[in-house]
Design a protein around this motif. Structure first.
Motif, short mmCIF file in Angstrom:
data_model
loop_
_atom_site.label_atom_id
_atom_site.label_comp_id
_atom_site.label_asym_id
_atom_site.label_seq_id
_atom_site.Cartn_x
_atom_site.Cartn_y
_atom_site.Cartn_z
N HIS A 94 -111.70 17.24 -38.41
CA HIS A 94 -112.03 18.34 -37.50
C HIS A 94 -113.17 17.98 -36.53
CE1 HIS A 94 -109.32 20.75 -39.78
NE2 HIS A 94 -110.08 20.80 -40.86
N HIS A 95 -113.65 16.74 -36.55
CA HIS A 95 -114.78 16.39 -35.68
C HIS A 95 -114.47 16.64 -34.21
CE1 HIS A 95 -117.02 13.51 -38.68
NE2 HIS A 95 -117.05 14.77 -39.04
N LEU A 96 -113.34 16.14 -33.73
CA LEU A 96 -113.02 16.29 -32.31
C LEU A 96 -112.87 17.75 -31.93
CD1 LEU A 96 -112.34 15.23 -29.53
CD2 LEU A 96 -109.97 14.87 -30.32
N SER A 97 -112.12 18.51 -32.70
CA SER A 97 -111.93 19.92 -32.35
C SER A 97 -113.24 20.69 -32.42
CB SER A 97 -110.89 20.56 -33.27
OG SER A 97 -111.29 20.51 -34.63
N THR A 98 -114.12 20.31 -33.36
CA THR A 98 -115.42 20.96 -33.45
C THR A 98 -116.25 20.68 -32.20
OG1 THR A 98 -115.43 20.81 -35.87
CG2 THR A 98 -117.55 21.17 -34.79
N VAL A 99 -116.26 19.41 -31.78
CA VAL A 99 -117.03 19.05 -30.58
C VAL A 99 -116.46 19.75 -29.36
CG1 VAL A 99 -117.62 17.13 -29.04
CG2 VAL A 99 -117.84 16.87 -31.52
N PRO A 116 -117.14 8.98 -40.51
CA PRO A 116 -116.97 8.27 -39.25
C PRO A 116 -116.75 9.26 -38.13
CG PRO A 116 -114.91 8.26 -40.48
CD PRO A 116 -115.93 8.93 -41.36
N LEU A 117 -116.80 8.78 -36.89
CA LEU A 117 -116.58 9.67 -35.75
C LEU A 117 -115.25 10.41 -35.86
CD1 LEU A 117 -117.73 7.71 -32.56
CD2 LEU A 117 -118.57 9.93 -33.33
N ALA A 118 -114.22 9.70 -36.29
CA ALA A 118 -112.87 10.26 -36.42
C ALA A 118 -112.07 9.30 -37.29
CB ALA A 118 -112.23 10.44 -35.05
N TYR A 119 -110.82 9.67 -37.57
CA TYR A 119 -109.95 8.78 -38.30
C TYR A 119 -109.11 7.89 -37.38
CZ TYR A 119 -110.92 11.08 -42.76
OH TYR A 119 -111.54 11.56 -43.88
N THR A 120 -109.12 8.18 -36.08
CA THR A 120 -108.38 7.36 -35.13
C THR A 120 -109.28 7.00 -33.96
OG1 THR A 120 -107.54 9.17 -33.73
CG2 THR A 120 -106.28 8.62 -35.72
N LEU A 121 -108.98 5.84 -33.35
CA LEU A 121 -109.74 5.41 -32.18
C LEU A 121 -109.54 6.38 -31.01
CD1 LEU A 121 -109.18 1.55 -32.14
CD2 LEU A 121 -111.34 2.75 -32.46
N GLU A 122 -108.34 6.92 -30.90
CA GLU A 122 -108.05 7.82 -29.80
C GLU A 122 -108.94 9.06 -29.87
OE1 GLU A 122 -104.87 5.04 -30.44
OE2 GLU A 122 -105.78 6.48 -31.82
N GLU A 123 -109.06 9.65 -31.06
CA GLU A 123 -109.89 10.85 -31.19
C GLU A 123 -111.37 10.53 -30.99
OE1 GLU A 123 -109.25 13.22 -34.61
OE2 GLU A 123 -107.22 13.81 -34.02
N ALA A 124 -111.81 9.40 -31.55
CA ALA A 124 -113.22 9.03 -31.39
C ALA A 124 -113.56 8.77 -29.93
CB ALA A 124 -113.53 7.80 -32.24
N THR A 125 -112.67 8.07 -29.23
CA THR A 125 -112.91 7.79 -27.81
C THR A 125 -112.94 9.09 -27.01
OG1 THR A 125 -111.83 5.64 -28.02
CG2 THR A 125 -112.03 6.56 -25.80
N ARG A 126 -112.03 9.99 -27.30
CA ARG A 126 -112.00 11.28 -26.61
C ARG A 126 -113.28 12.06 -26.87
NH1 ARG A 126 -111.31 14.32 -22.42
NH2 ARG A 126 -110.67 16.46 -22.86
N LEU A 127 -113.76 12.02 -28.10
CA LEU A 127 -115.00 12.73 -28.45
C LEU A 127 -116.16 12.22 -27.60
CD1 LEU A 127 -116.17 13.46 -32.09
CD2 LEU A 127 -117.77 12.67 -30.36
N LEU A 128 -116.30 10.91 -27.51
CA LEU A 128 -117.41 10.34 -26.74
C LEU A 128 -117.24 10.62 -25.24
CD1 LEU A 128 -117.93 6.91 -28.54
CD2 LEU A 128 -119.24 9.01 -28.81
N GLU A 129 -116.02 10.57 -24.76
CA GLU A 129 -115.79 10.86 -23.34
C GLU A 129 -116.18 12.30 -23.01
OE1 GLU A 129 -111.69 9.97 -22.91
OE2 GLU A 129 -112.03 7.83 -22.45
N LEU A 130 -115.83 13.24 -23.88
CA LEU A 130 -116.20 14.63 -23.67
C LEU A 130 -117.71 14.80 -23.61
CD1 LEU A 130 -113.75 16.63 -25.98
CD2 LEU A 130 -114.04 16.93 -23.52
N CYS A 131 -118.39 14.14 -24.53
CA CYS A 131 -119.85 14.28 -24.57
C CYS A 131 -120.49 13.66 -23.32
CB CYS A 131 -120.41 13.65 -25.84
SG CYS A 131 -120.01 14.61 -27.33
#
Length: 328
Positions: A94-99, A116-131
């Motif tokens: 739920h990290h990405l949806s929470t952010v 970890p930031l996420a379980y997939t690189l796609e979600e982690a990358t999206r999280l950092l891009e949003l921030c």
């Protein structure tokens, strides 16, 4: 990193009031144990707890009772607290949806995300891009980078008191993302970024869905092999290094760390009595919070950045799907 005009104290909102949010040390003496975000931020004068968020009414009541700050059922409700810093302590999936929800309703200057930031690189990358798009700095709670034991190891590797190249072994339980990622991130900090990875065994998938492969990482300053333990009823994480000038034993996830220097006069050539390295695992989350304050002020800090956490995730992602080669 942030520079200039940093809020003081940082108005801090914790999203997720489970184990790392407030549970691990809730029933432990506050002066003796700091294992959670709620306790660490509440005890540090550089931060001010302005609220917590959790859908569970019981968790909200416990938070308010212990910390005297309001607790909300949703991030939308918590927006009235106007946080400068938001801690994302929800489950990894739920990290990405929470952010996304946080950035829809709040305007934090910085964000702390659980590992970890996420379980997939796609979600982690999206999280950092949003921030980045919202000018929100990201730091990740790989807390072993910030404790006194790691500071001592970092210094000894730098000044040669622990010589390289070294060889090491990590034993981990409860999964690649849940446990082994801590050691991968720690070793990237200590031994060099972008290690070469070789998978040794496919391993199994834990009952919680976390893979448990065996693998080897070759760093600039040494090689470390990771071995998963099939441990359903206990928890064990440890590390051992052999360097040209001694042996390191790092046990109980870092709570005990001992150095055995070379001693030619002793049978076997190693000191019989260990040198206990300085550590303070009982207050490990407090050390993270203090290191975070340095990073937020734009000062040198060992706290893990979002980009460094993404590099760790890239390594983990190479282990899926499992190629199952043989280590040589």
């Amino acid at each position: 990193m942030l520079t200039g005009n940093s809020p003081s104290p940082w108005r801090t909102l914790i999203v997720g009031l489970g184990r790392i949010g407030q549970g691990y040390d809730y029933d432990l003496p506050a002066s003796e144990h700091v294992f959670t975000h709620a306790r660490a931020f509440s005890q540090d004068s550089q931060f001010r707890l302005v609220g917590g968020v959790d859908p569970d009414a019981g968790a909200r009541q416990r938070f308010t009772t212990r910390y005297g700050a309001p607790a909300y059922a949703s991030v939308a409700e918590a927006a009235v607290s106007s946080p400068d810093l938001v801690v994302v302590a929800t489950p990894t999936e739920h990290h990405l949806s929470t952010v996304e929800t946080v950035l829809d309703h709040c305007r934090p200057v910085a964000l702390v995300c659980e590992k970890p930031l996420a379980y997939t690189l796609e979600e982690a990358t999206r999280l950092l891009e949003l921030c980045r798009a919202h000018a929100c700095a990201v730091h990740v709670n790989y807390m072993r980078r910030t404790d006194p034991t790691t500071a001592e190891l970092r210094a000894r590797l730098r000044n040669g008191r622990i010589a390289s190249p070294l060889k090491g072994v990590v034993w981990y339980s409860k999964g690649l993302y849940n446990s082994a990622s801590h050691f991968v991130n720690l070793l990237e900090d200590l031994l060099g970024a972008e290690p070469e990875l070789q998978q040794c065994t496919e391993g199994r998938i834990t009952p919680t869905g976390d893979p448990e492969p065996d693998f080897t990482l070759r760093f600039a300053h040494g090689t470390v092999s990771f071995h998963a333990l099939r441990a359903e009823d206990y928890f064990h994480n440890s590390m051992e290094w052999f360097a040209p000038n001694g042996r390191l034993r790092y046990e109980r996830a870092g709570a005990n760390a001992e150095w055995f220097a070379t001693a030619p006069e002793q049978p076997g050539g190693l000191a019989v009595a260990a040198e206990r390295l300085p550590g303070d695992f009982a207050h490990i989350q407090a050390h993270f919070t203090r290191a975070l304050a340095l990073a937020l002020a734009g000062r040198p800090s060992p706290v893990c950045s979002g980009d460094q956490a993404l590099a760790t995730l890239r390594l983990l992602a190479q282990l899926q799907p499992f190629p199952n080669p043989v280590c040589t």
